[in-house]
Design a protein around this motif. Structure first.
Motif, PDB file in Angstrom:
ATOM      1  N   GLN A 126      41.269  50.136  31.927  1.00  0.00           N
ATOM      2  CA  GLN A 126      40.623  50.643  33.138  1.00  0.00           C
ATOM      3  C   GLN A 126      39.996  49.514  33.950  1.00  0.00           C
ATOM      4  O   GLN A 126      40.150  49.444  35.177  1.00  0.00           O
ATOM      5  CB  GLN A 126      39.566  51.686  32.764  1.00  0.00           C
ATOM      6  N   ALA A 127      39.296  48.603  33.254  1.00  0.00           N
ATOM      7  CA  ALA A 127      38.678  47.471  33.956  1.00  0.00           C
ATOM      8  C   ALA A 127      39.752  46.591  34.593  1.00  0.00           C
ATOM      9  O   ALA A 127      39.575  46.088  35.717  1.00  0.00           O
ATOM     10  CB  ALA A 127      37.828  46.650  32.982  1.00  0.00           C
ATOM     11  N   GLY A 128      40.873  46.397  33.907  1.00  0.00           N
ATOM     12  CA  GLY A 128      41.959  45.592  34.459  1.00  0.00           C
ATOM     13  C   GLY A 128      42.586  46.219  35.683  1.00  0.00           C
ATOM     14  O   GLY A 128      42.894  45.533  36.662  1.00  0.00           O
ATOM     15  N   ILE A 129      42.796  47.549  35.638  1.00  0.00           N
ATOM     16  CA  ILE A 129      43.369  48.248  36.793  1.00  0.00           C
ATOM     17  C   ILE A 129      42.433  48.153  37.994  1.00  0.00           C
ATOM     18  O   ILE A 129      42.877  47.912  39.128  1.00  0.00           O
ATOM     19  CB  ILE A 129      43.656  49.724  36.429  1.00  0.00           C
ATOM     20  N   ILE A 130      41.135  48.305  37.753  1.00  0.00           N
ATOM     21  CA  ILE A 130      40.160  48.227  38.855  1.00  0.00           C
ATOM     22  C   ILE A 130      40.163  46.830  39.471  1.00  0.00           C
ATOM     23  O   ILE A 130      40.175  46.667  40.699  1.00  0.00           O
ATOM     24  CB  ILE A 130      38.754  48.605  38.338  1.00  0.00           C
ATOM     25  N   GLU A 131      40.169  45.799  38.624  1.00  0.00           N
ATOM     26  CA  GLU A 131      40.189  44.417  39.130  1.00  0.00           C
ATOM     27  C   GLU A 131      41.473  44.134  39.901  1.00  0.00           C
ATOM     28  O   GLU A 131      41.453  43.490  40.959  1.00  0.00           O
ATOM     29  CB  GLU A 131      40.049  43.435  37.962  1.00  0.00           C
ATOM     30  N   ALA A 132      42.613  44.611  39.376  1.00  0.00           N
ATOM     31  CA  ALA A 132      43.888  44.387  40.058  1.00  0.00           C
ATOM     32  C   ALA A 132      43.926  45.102  41.406  1.00  0.00           C
ATOM     33  O   ALA A 132      44.399  44.544  42.412  1.00  0.00           O
ATOM     34  CB  ALA A 132      45.038  44.858  39.167  1.00  0.00           C
ATOM     35  N   LEU A 133      43.446  46.349  41.460  1.00  0.00           N
ATOM     36  CA  LEU A 133      43.411  47.081  42.730  1.00  0.00           C
ATOM     37  C   LEU A 133      42.520  46.388  43.751  1.00  0.00           C
ATOM     38  O   LEU A 133      42.853  46.301  44.938  1.00  0.00           O
ATOM     39  CB  LEU A 133      42.912  48.512  42.485  1.00  0.00           C
ATOM     40  N   GLN A 134      41.396  45.884  43.287  1.00  0.00           N
ATOM     41  CA  GLN A 134      40.466  45.208  44.185  1.00  0.00           C
ATOM     42  C   GLN A 134      41.061  43.917  44.730  1.00  0.00           C
ATOM     43  O   GLN A 134      41.005  43.651  45.937  1.00  0.00           O
ATOM     44  CB  GLN A 134      39.159  44.899  43.441  1.00  0.00           C
ATOM     45  N   ASN A 135      41.641  43.091  43.859  1.00  0.00           N
ATOM     46  CA  ASN A 135      42.224  41.824  44.304  1.00  0.00           C
ATOM     47  C   ASN A 135      43.503  42.027  45.105  1.00  0.00           C
ATOM     48  O   ASN A 135      43.884  41.151  45.883  1.00  0.00           O
ATOM     49  CB  ASN A 135      42.508  40.922  43.099  1.00  0.00           C
ATOM     50  N   PHE A 136      44.149  43.152  44.897  1.00  0.00           N
ATOM     51  CA  PHE A 136      45.357  43.459  45.644  1.00  0.00           C
ATOM     52  C   PHE A 136      45.044  44.044  47.017  1.00  0.00           C
ATOM     53  O   PHE A 136      45.944  44.264  47.825  1.00  0.00           O
ATOM     54  CB  PHE A 136      46.223  44.430  44.838  1.00  0.00           C
TER      55      PHE A 136
END
Length: 675
Positions: A126-136
């Motif tokens: 979940q933390a990885g998906i949130i970080e990826a969505l934010q940086n994307f």
């Protein structure tokens, strides 16, 4: 693992090395120590312990994946390139692939991998998906995802709660999360920042300063507890303290009536702070830039006066252009596209063209959408050509025009969509002409624009020169010349025997003339591109110090073409204006040419000796020992020979005239006495 958890990253790395040495030692001790064993030979690579083997063994013995541990260590100490040494990019393990994607800023692939790998721990995924969505740059999608997580699990972890607050203040969603401003308790950094921004928006200044104070105290405590083994681990905390300081400073703008001068002073202060952070990773610059964007948007939302709103819009546009440039340089193309989209909402084009359009074209070029990027640039060039009188009066528009021509020419050359002559005449030479027409070099942007224009034309001309030079050295060109010589001989024989002209003789003569013209045109193009490259390399070096490394290419072209009179004339006329310190890294190469035979007359050596004399006068301690060592290079051989052989050699080899090397050497001796 314990050392890594305590932020003792180098200690953890040392323990990993000790563990690997222990495994190797155990393997050696298991082998037979007999004399026969000493004669055994092993297959290549059988003695090496790979990272895969170590990782499997450590997982069997301790349950710790050594590869994953090494990746975490190298990321923590700011050595992300070492990920490849740990198997990054070559391993099929999902976490190793994700860490590699994150290092390469390929957030789309990281997001897909997070979505596919359901076997990962839920919190990590979940933390990885949130970080990826934010940086994307998928902020709206991130908000929807966070709402879904909240509905699925109302009592989420503190880490996910912090990520929710971070997404909320970045997207200015003040009503999405319920926060009690009057209650004091344990709060995370992003929760405090969210509350502070909301208080600033509502002009509740006592609570605003209280939240910032609590956040600062907590971050200072974190800083005091941090390990000093790696400075890199301190940067996230320092970044958060920087954002707190900037937010506290902007609180003064909301407390009274905002003036344009206050806004300009704030932006200048931001720029000076950005200069200090320019060598930092984009991951540390982006949170600060995001907070500045939110501050400017809140100011614009609360301001009603039109003149002040226009000033805020201009500042916001410049800030978003800078954010887009930083993200683009960091190879993040999604955030720049989002920044350009926001610019279009606030800033209409001026005279049909604006600076952010230039940034938009570069964003699409970075996204490999070359056709769209070139279309934007060509439209800008067309509009600026039509409004030339307006451009001529406005230095900013002239600078934009120069950059448009330069980029368009460089991109057309890279994609080979135009003829080299058209590219040089219609774009690159025109960019140099427009840049040279601007009077004065008071602005750093103006200096940089001129330098880029000169360098682009020089590199393009140099590339075309090398292309022709390589062709003239190829077997194809040699065969063409051999056929040309055979045709010449045939024509001469026909003329000697006075054979009457017929269709065959006319055809041979016509083809001979066409081939001679083609070779002459090729050699003329080679000379033209060579002179254009040398000329603009010199102008680039005279424009500033940012492109000093191109002195190597300039001297390389000069030394390769020492017999070309046009090159020698340009070096003599314009090269003397180049500061002598720029030639110091090439002193060994220049001095080595002093003793060469003068195959092409005195022109090259006269210019070279004058240049070396100028460098020696300006920097004697950096140059004289090189010249003296070169002059005395053969003295050892002479002194070790018998006296009779030495005398005979001296009498036989008396020089009839003074060589250039002797002249420079005599000058060096005189200079030594003067010093």
């Amino acid at each position: 693992m314990t050392a890594q958890s305590c932020a003792a990253h180098f200690t953890a790395l040392l323990y990993v090395e000790i563990y690997a040495d222990k495994i190797n030692l155990d393997k050696k001790q298991k082998r037979s120590p007999s004399r026969a064993a000493k004669q055994l030979t092993f297959e290549e690579g059988s003695q090496n312990l790979t990272i895969t083997g170590l990782s499997e063994k450590s997982e069997e013995e301790t349950g710790i994946n050594l590869q994953g541990l090494l990746m975490d260590i190298y990321r923590s100490i700011g050595e992300p390139d070492s990920l490849y040494g740990c198997g990054g990019g070559k391993m099929l393990q999902p976490l190793a692939r994700i860490r590699t994607y994150e290092h390469e800023a390929v957030w789309g692939k990281a997001l897909v991998t997070y979505d596919l790998e359901t076997s990962l721990p839920p919190s990590t995924r979940q933390a990885g998906i949130i970080e990826a969505l934010q940086n994307f740059g998928l902020c709206d999608t991130l908000s929807i995802y966070l709402k879904g997580l909240e509905q699925e699990n109302p009592k989420c972890s503190l880490e996910l709660q912090e990520l929710r607050y971070q997404a909320a203040w970045r997207n200015m969603q003040w009503d999405q999360i319920f926060s009690v401003k009057d209650e004091m308790g344990e709060r995370g950094y992003h929760e405090s920042l969210y509350d502070a921004l909301q208080c600033l928006r509502d002009k509740e200044f006592p609570t605003f300063y209280e939240r910032l104070k609590c956040a600062r105290i907590k971050e200072v405590e974190e800083l005091s507890k941090a390990s000093l083994e790696s400075v890199y681990s301190l940067l996230p905390t320092l970044c958060r303290l920087q954002t707190i300081g900037e937010l506290e400073h902007t609180g003064q703008l909301f407390s009274g009536s905002l003036t344009n001068r206050q806004l300009n002073d704030m932006y200048l202060k931001w720029q000076s702070q950005s200069q200090l952070l320019q060598d930092s990773d984009f991951s540390f610059q982006e949170p600060i830039m995001a907070l500045r964007t939110v501050i400017l948007k809140i100011l614009l939302e609360k301001e009603n006066e039109n003149t002040k709103r226009e000033c805020i819009k201009d500042t916001l546009t410049k800030h978003l252009v800078e954010l887009s440039r930083l993200a683009r340089v960091a190879k993040n193309t999604q955030l720049p596209e989002r920044a350009v989209f926001q610019i279009k909402q606030y800033s209409p084009t001026r005279h049909g063209v604006s600076e952010w359009q230039l940034e938009e074209a570069q964003v699409f070029w970075a996204k490999k959408e070359e056709t769209l990027a070139l279309s934007i640039l060509k439209n800008m060039v067309k509009k600026l050509d039509e409004d030339w009188f307006m451009v001529e009066k406005d230095p900013n528009l002239k600078l934009i025009y120069t950059e448009c021509l330069r980029l368009c020419g460089s991109w057309l050359a890279e994609t080979c969509l135009e003829n080299p002559t058209v590219i040089m005449q219609n774009y690159l030479e025109k960019a140099v002409e427009v840049a040279g027409s601007q009077n004065g070099d008071h602005s750093d942007e103006l200096k940089s624009g001129k330098m880029k224009a000169f360098l682009s034309l020089a590199r393009f001309s140099d590339t075309q020169y090398q292309r022709i030079e390589n062709y003239m050295k190829s077997s194809e060109f040699e065969n063409k010349q051999a056929l040309l010589m055979a045709a010449k001989q045939e024509v001469c024989l026909l003329r000697e025997h006075k054979i009457q002209a017929n269709r065959y003789t006319v055809k041979v003569q016509r083809e001979l003339e066409l081939d001679e013209r083609a070779i002459h045109a090729l050699r003329e193009d080679r000379r033209r591109f060579l002179c254009k490259a040398v000329e603009n390399y010199i102008r680039c070096l005279l424009s500033g110090d940012e492109c000093d490394l191109w002195i190597f290419r300039l001297c390389s072209l000069w030394l390769e073409n020492s017999g070309v009179s046009d090159v020698n004339v340009m070096i003599k006329r314009e090269g003397e204006k180049i500061p002598s310190y720029k030639f110091l890294p090439l002193m060994y190469q220049l001095a080595a040419r002093m003793g060469t035979k003068m195959m092409d007359g005195l022109g090259f050596h006269h210019i070279l000796n004058n240049l070396i004399a100028r460098i020696s006068l300006d920097h004697p301690h950096h140059t004289l020992f090189i010249i003296l060592a070169l002059a005395n290079a053969n003295k050892d051989e002479l002194l070790t020979k018998p006296e009779a052989a030495r005398q005979s050699r001296l009498t036989k080899n008396v020089p009839k005239e003074i060589s250039p090397l002797d002249m420079v050497l005599e000058f060096c001796h005189i200079l030594c006495y003067l010093i």
